[in-house]
Motif scaffolding. Sequence first.
Motif, PDB file in Angstrom:
ATOM      1  N   ILE A  49     -84.210 -35.347  42.125  1.00 25.20           N
ATOM      2  CA  ILE A  49     -83.244 -36.435  42.339  1.00 25.20           C
ATOM      3  C   ILE A  49     -81.821 -35.893  42.271  1.00 25.20           C
ATOM      4  O   ILE A  49     -80.972 -36.248  43.084  1.00 25.20           O
ATOM      5  CB  ILE A  49     -83.441 -37.559  41.289  1.00 25.20           C
ATOM      6  CG1 ILE A  49     -84.742 -38.291  41.529  1.00 25.20           C
ATOM      7  CG2 ILE A  49     -82.279 -38.536  41.299  1.00 25.20           C
ATOM      8  CD1 ILE A  49     -84.793 -39.080  42.815  1.00 25.20           C
ATOM      9  N   LYS A  50     -81.564 -35.023  41.298  1.00 28.40           N
ATOM     10  CA  LYS A  50     -80.218 -34.447  41.157  1.00 28.40           C
ATOM     11  C   LYS A  50     -79.831 -33.656  42.403  1.00 28.40           C
ATOM     12  O   LYS A  50     -78.705 -33.742  42.875  1.00 28.40           O
ATOM     13  CB  LYS A  50     -80.137 -33.567  39.914  1.00 28.40           C
ATOM     14  CG  LYS A  50     -80.193 -34.365  38.616  1.00 28.40           C
ATOM     15  CD  LYS A  50     -79.935 -33.531  37.379  1.00 28.40           C
ATOM     16  CE  LYS A  50     -81.009 -32.515  37.143  1.00 28.40           C
ATOM     17  NZ  LYS A  50     -80.889 -31.809  35.860  1.00 28.40           N
ATOM     18  N   LYS A  51     -80.787 -32.920  42.963  1.00 25.12           N
ATOM     19  CA  LYS A  51     -80.513 -32.156  44.188  1.00 25.12           C
ATOM     20  C   LYS A  51     -80.274 -33.082  45.377  1.00 25.12           C
ATOM     21  O   LYS A  51     -79.356 -32.876  46.163  1.00 25.12           O
ATOM     22  CB  LYS A  51     -81.679 -31.211  44.503  1.00 25.12           C
ATOM     23  CG  LYS A  51     -81.777 -30.030  43.583  1.00 25.12           C
ATOM     24  CD  LYS A  51     -82.987 -29.178  43.939  1.00 25.12           C
ATOM     25  CE  LYS A  51     -83.213 -28.081  42.924  1.00 25.12           C
ATOM     26  NZ  LYS A  51     -84.439 -27.317  43.186  1.00 25.12           N
ATOM     27  N   ILE A  52     -81.117 -34.101  45.515  1.00 23.76           N
ATOM     28  CA  ILE A  52     -80.996 -35.032  46.641  1.00 23.76           C
ATOM     29  C   ILE A  52     -79.647 -35.739  46.618  1.00 23.76           C
ATOM     30  O   ILE A  52     -78.970 -35.858  47.641  1.00 23.76           O
ATOM     31  CB  ILE A  52     -82.150 -36.075  46.616  1.00 23.76           C
ATOM     32  CG1 ILE A  52     -83.481 -35.403  46.946  1.00 23.76           C
ATOM     33  CG2 ILE A  52     -81.883 -37.215  47.592  1.00 23.76           C
ATOM     34  CD1 ILE A  52     -84.700 -36.281  46.691  1.00 23.76           C
ATOM     35  N   LEU A  53     -79.263 -36.214  45.432  1.00 21.00           N
ATOM     36  CA  LEU A  53     -78.028 -36.986  45.316  1.00 21.00           C
ATOM     37  C   LEU A  53     -76.795 -36.115  45.071  1.00 21.00           C
ATOM     38  O   LEU A  53     -75.672 -36.599  45.178  1.00 21.00           O
ATOM     39  CB  LEU A  53     -78.162 -38.017  44.180  1.00 21.00           C
ATOM     40  CG  LEU A  53     -79.272 -39.052  44.337  1.00 21.00           C
ATOM     41  CD1 LEU A  53     -79.320 -39.958  43.121  1.00 21.00           C
ATOM     42  CD2 LEU A  53     -79.074 -39.867  45.603  1.00 21.00           C
ATOM     43  N   GLY A  54     -77.021 -34.862  44.720  1.00 23.88           N
ATOM     44  CA  GLY A  54     -75.898 -33.969  44.430  1.00 23.88           C
ATOM     45  C   GLY A  54     -75.139 -34.394  43.182  1.00 23.88           C
ATOM     46  O   GLY A  54     -73.910 -34.403  43.171  1.00 23.88           O
TER      47      GLY A  54
END
Length: 109
Positions: free
Chosen positions: A60-65
């Motif tokens: 999720i952190k990667k997807i949302l940056g």
Amino acid sequence: MNNTNHPKTEFNIDENTLVMMEAIRRILSEFQQKLLIEIRIALQEKKYPIEREWIKSNEIKKILGISHGTLQTLRNNGSIPFTKIGGVIFYSREELNKIFKQKEFQTSK
């Protein structure tokens, strides 16, 4: 040359056992071939990559940056629903897609 260090091992397998072993080998080989064909067909029918229903925090952190702290804030204020199982936090892909579509609709007004 005398090979006394390696004793000869003998197996006494009767003819019925050999026939049964060959039948089992043949059945397993046929099963393997059928299974491979079914897997190939199933993979060819998929026209899009398989997506998991549940996503972990790192993804999720990667997807949302976003950072870990920002994700924690989104969880705390109820912006992102989550499920915690055995200390691991999961997010429903379906729920996240609903939120993204809702936010997209709100910003396009």
